[in-house]
Design an enzyme around this catalytic site. Structure first.
Site, PDB file in Angstrom:
ATOM      1  CG  HIS A  99      -1.688   1.218   1.472  1.00 55.79           C
ATOM      2  ND1 HIS A  99      -3.005   1.359   1.089  1.00 55.79           N
ATOM      3  CD2 HIS A  99      -1.342   2.405   2.069  1.00 55.79           C
ATOM      4  CE1 HIS A  99      -3.433   2.555   1.433  1.00 55.79           C
ATOM      5  NE2 HIS A  99      -2.448   3.214   2.034  1.00 55.79           N
ATOM      6  CD  GLU A 100       1.870   3.363   3.721  1.00 50.41           C
ATOM      7  OE1 GLU A 100       2.007   4.443   3.105  1.00 50.41           O
ATOM      8  OE2 GLU A 100       0.922   3.150   4.502  1.00 50.41           O
ATOM      9  CG  HIS A 147       0.168   6.109  -0.638  1.00 54.55           C
ATOM     10  ND1 HIS A 147      -0.892   6.835  -1.155  1.00 54.55           N
ATOM     11  CD2 HIS A 147      -0.282   5.575   0.531  1.00 54.55           C
ATOM     12  CE1 HIS A 147      -1.928   6.740  -0.338  1.00 54.55           C
ATOM     13  NE2 HIS A 147      -1.591   5.979   0.678  1.00 54.55           N
ATOM     14  CD  GLU A 164      -4.852   6.383   2.077  1.00 55.21           C
ATOM     15  OE1 GLU A 164      -4.683   5.194   2.393  1.00 55.21           O
ATOM     16  OE2 GLU A 164      -3.928   7.198   1.979  1.00 55.21           O
TER      17      GLU A 164
END
Length: 292
Positions: free
Chosen positions: A145-146, A149, A222
Site C-alpha cells: 500500500h505504501e 502511494h 487511498e
C-alpha cells in the site's frame, strides 16, 4: 479525526514566513500601492502558494523522521529487518520506482506511512506494533500500500493540489480584503486596517474550505493505494490487513502524520469532510467489489 497534517502544517508555516519576509522587504505593499494590481497579485500568490507547498514537500522526509522518531535501517541487524528491507526492495522493483529508505518507528499501534519528494527519493516506515501484531503476509500488504502511494506519485500530486489551493486562498483573501476596505470602510489611498483584518479572516475561512478539497483528494488516493497493495501483495492479504486494523481498533498516527498512514481514523457526520482516509469498511468493500 483531526486533519492537521505534517505536510499542511509545514506548508502553512513556510507560507507565513515567506509572506512576512516579503512584507518586510516591501514586496507585498508594492502590489497595493496604487490599488490592487490583479495580475501582479495572482503571480505573487502563485509564487507563494506553490513555493510553500513544494518547500514543505522537500522537507517532508526529514520532518517525518524527526516527528515520528524513525530509525532508518542502514544495515539489517536481524531477520525481521532483513525481511522488511528485501520486501520493500522487491515491491519497489515491481512498481518501477527507486528503492526507498526503510525505517521503523516505535508505536504500540499497527501503522505505517510513506513520504518523500519523488518516486526515487522516498521513505517507507512501519511501526513496531505493526511488526508485532500482523502476519508477514498482512505486513507485506501494508508495505505494498505504501509503495503504491509512492509509485502513484501521491506526495507530488498532493503538493500540486495544495499549491493550487494555496494560490487561490491567498489571491481571493486579498481581493476580499481590498473590496471590504474600499467599499465598506471607504479607504481611498492604499489599504487601511480593515484590509488586513478582513484578509486574515478570509484566509482562515477559505483555508478551511480548501482543506476539504485536499482531504477529498487524499481519500480517493487511498482507494488507489489499496488497489496497488493488492496487486503487489495479493488482494486477500490486503483485505486481511485492513480487517486486522479494524478489528484491532488501531489508533491513528499523531495528527501531524495522519494523512501518510495506512489506517487513518474514525469520524462521523461533518467531520468526514476532514478525513484523510475513508473508513476501513468502505476500503474493504471496494477491494471485495473489485475482486467480484
Amino acid at each position: 479525526m483531526n486533519r492537521i497534517l505534517l505536510f499542511l502544517l509545514t506548508n502553512l508555516g513556510i507560507m507565513l514566513v515567506l509572506s512576512a519576509s516579503l512584507r518586510l522587504l516591501g514586496v507585498e505593499p508594492y502590489l497595493n500601492a496604487n490599488g490592487l494590481n490583479i495580475s501582479s497579485l495572482l503571480i505573487f500568490a502563485a509564487v507563494m502558494g506553490f513555493g510553500g507547498s513544494f518547500l514543505s514537500l522537500a522537507l517532508s522526509k526529514w520532518m517525518a523522521k524527526r516527528s515520528m522518531g524513525v530509525v532508518v535501517i542502514e544495515t539489517p541487524t536481524n531477520s525481521t529487518e532483513f525481511w522488511l528491507v528485501e520486501t520493500v526492495r522487491r515491491q519497489s522493483a515491481q512498481a518501477g520506482i527507486g528503492m526507498p529508505e526503510v525505517g521503523v518507528f516505535h508505536s504500540p499501534e499497527a501503522n505505517a506511512f510513506a513520504t518523500g519528494m519523488s518516486r526515487n527519493n522516498s521513505l517507507v516506515a512501519v511501526s513496531t506494533g505493526l511488526l508485532q501484531q500482523m502476519t508477514r503476509e498482512e505486513a507485506e500488504a501494508v508495505l505494498g500500500h505504501e509503495v503504491a502511494h509512492i509509485a502513484n506519485g501521491d506526495m507530488v500530486t498532493l503538493a500540486l493540489i495544495q499549491g493550487v489551493v494555496n494560490t487561490f486562498v491567498m489571491f481571493l483573501s486579498r481581493v476580499v480584503g481590498s473590496l471590504v476596505d474600499k467599499m465598506v470602510f471607504k479607504t481611498e489611498r492604499g489599504h487601511g486596517p480593515a484590509f488586513y483584518v478582513t484578509m486574515i479572516a478570509a484566509e482562515l475561512v477559505l483555508g478551511v474550505l480548501a482543506s476539504i478539497v485536499v482531504m477529498w483528494f487524499s481519500r480517493r488516493r487511498e482507494f488507489r493505494a489499496d488497489a496497488g497493495g493488492a496487486t503487489l501483495a495479493g488482494r486477500q492479504a490486503m483485505i486481511r490487513a485492513l480487517e486486522r486494523l479494524g478489528a484491532g481498533r488501531a489508533e491513528p498516527l499523531a495528527d501531524n502524520m495522519a494523512a501518510f498512514g495506512i489506517s487513518g481514523g474514525r469520524s462521523q457526520g461533518w467531520k468526514r469532510l476532514f478525513m484523510t482516509h475513508p473508513p476501513l469498511e468502505e476500503r474493504i468493500a471496494a477491494l471485495k467489489a473489485e475482486r467480484g
